[in-house]
Write a protein that holds these residues in place. Sequence first.
Motif: not given
Length: 554
Positions: A225-240
């Motif tokens: 559990g607690n393994q997806n949608n972490g606190p910086r996920m959107h930031e990292f994907i946007h950077e990619m």
Amino acid sequence: MNEEWWKNAVIYQVYPKSFLDTNNDGIGDLKGIDTKLNYLKELGVDALWISPIYLSPQIDNGYDIADYRKIDPMFGNNKDLEQLIKDAHRKNIRIIMDMVANHTSDKSVWFEESCKSKNNYFSDFYIWKDPKSDGSKPNNWGSNFGGSAWTYDDNRKQYYLHYYGKQQPDLNWENPKVRQVIYDVMRYWKAHGVDGWRMDVITSISKNQEFPNNPNPHQLKYVVGNQNNGPRMHEFIHEMNQEVFKPFSMMSVGEAPDSKSKDARLLVEPDREELNMIFTFEHMHVDRKPGDVNGRWAIQPVDVVQLKRTLANWQNTLDGHGWNALYFENHDRARTPSRWGNDKNYRYESATAFATILHGLKGTPFVYQGEEIGMTNPEFELKDYEDIELRTNYDKLVRKEKTISEADFLKAARKISRDNARTPMQWDSSENAGFTKGDPWFKLNPNYKNLNVSRDLNSDKSVFKYYQKLIELRHKENILKDGKFKLLLPDDKSIFIYTRTLGADEWVVVANLSDKLQQVDVLSKYSDYKTIISNYESEKLKILRPYEARILKK
């Protein structure tokens, strides 16, 4: 070049190990894919998504990468991939590679160096934690493949995190160097002609840096559990996106296991510049008992009402806010006629009914190898299965925790195991189904003599030809790309029916997802509509036979 080409496309997934072997070592290879480009062109697909072909110890069938820039010799070499890309492009077929950015193999030089000390270049490429004061693991996180998500390393005297096998250590995306080496790998393959990316478990890359224990209602030793949608996920994907997808016009589809439709909007809303599409898992849980301690192995008959609600919810929530990726089968999913249909008496009808429902929706359909001929689950014995997920879960649930019997686990495996999709492709009725003249890496489905490409193409009930028509409709008819979606009969337990409308045009997509005759009174409203495609030769206005499907046009 049309930057949004994928909106009109149908994408075909190749699982290279099981597709076609040209050097007779029993393992499919890149030349095998190249050999079948004419077959794929005839089917009508626009792009190939190729499962991982990088250098790998193959603990998790290539999803454990040792070297991102080198093709594994079992598949050929880098030149073979370059040739495949050139040959595919000549036929206007694009190539999408699978990128595993959440973890590597423990045989990667990055990890081997990281293990050596706490102060070298690679030390912080992975997630290391000290033991608790009593020497125990940092928290109760569980691996998706069973057991703890933490493994102790004697050299560093620390634990490293792995959401999957212990041979698949998770990368530390908090480290900017990690992010850049991944982007560099993606640029490298773009330079070799790759057109897009399927991002493996991309919603797992950001970890909660507090590393809290997961809620534990069942009092388990380790909790997934607690393994997806972490606190910086959107930031990292946007950077990619800014570093790779946008500057190089590369298509992206992300695997997003825990995402609901509202989460998807944040990932695929065009203005946010993250991903073009994501794969939801929500609709694939409609044959799972909710909240059961045995997770996906606690199977139940398919809940058609839930399937309709889930797919409709995604259609409506993403309308005007992003794009759907549509699938029922892939390398992690069992064969639909066996899982949700009736593969004994109505294999052709089951395969084509579910295909009709899927291809009529708004989004980009994905077709998995063998799906286009209606391949089925092989009904192996437990000893025949190879998959690390199945073997570790058998050990955990049947042997250790005893929460499911061996008989029930086998029943579930025959329905939903990932290995059901990984048996070699069935080309013809010759030895080993024309897949190899060697000793195949994995057992074939024994039904290959009767169910294969050669036989299907010559059959009066050809699944391939039905898919061909569906794909042709997708290319020709704007209503499938742009039309509005509306679900009818949401509470009917067998009938899946919806409309697509664009201006004055209206289509009705309907299928009986049961093996019983069903009377559908609402069809009389469309009695003057013309049938565009149907999987039965003759039609009865309001009666749908087992797994009968039609698309009607105003």
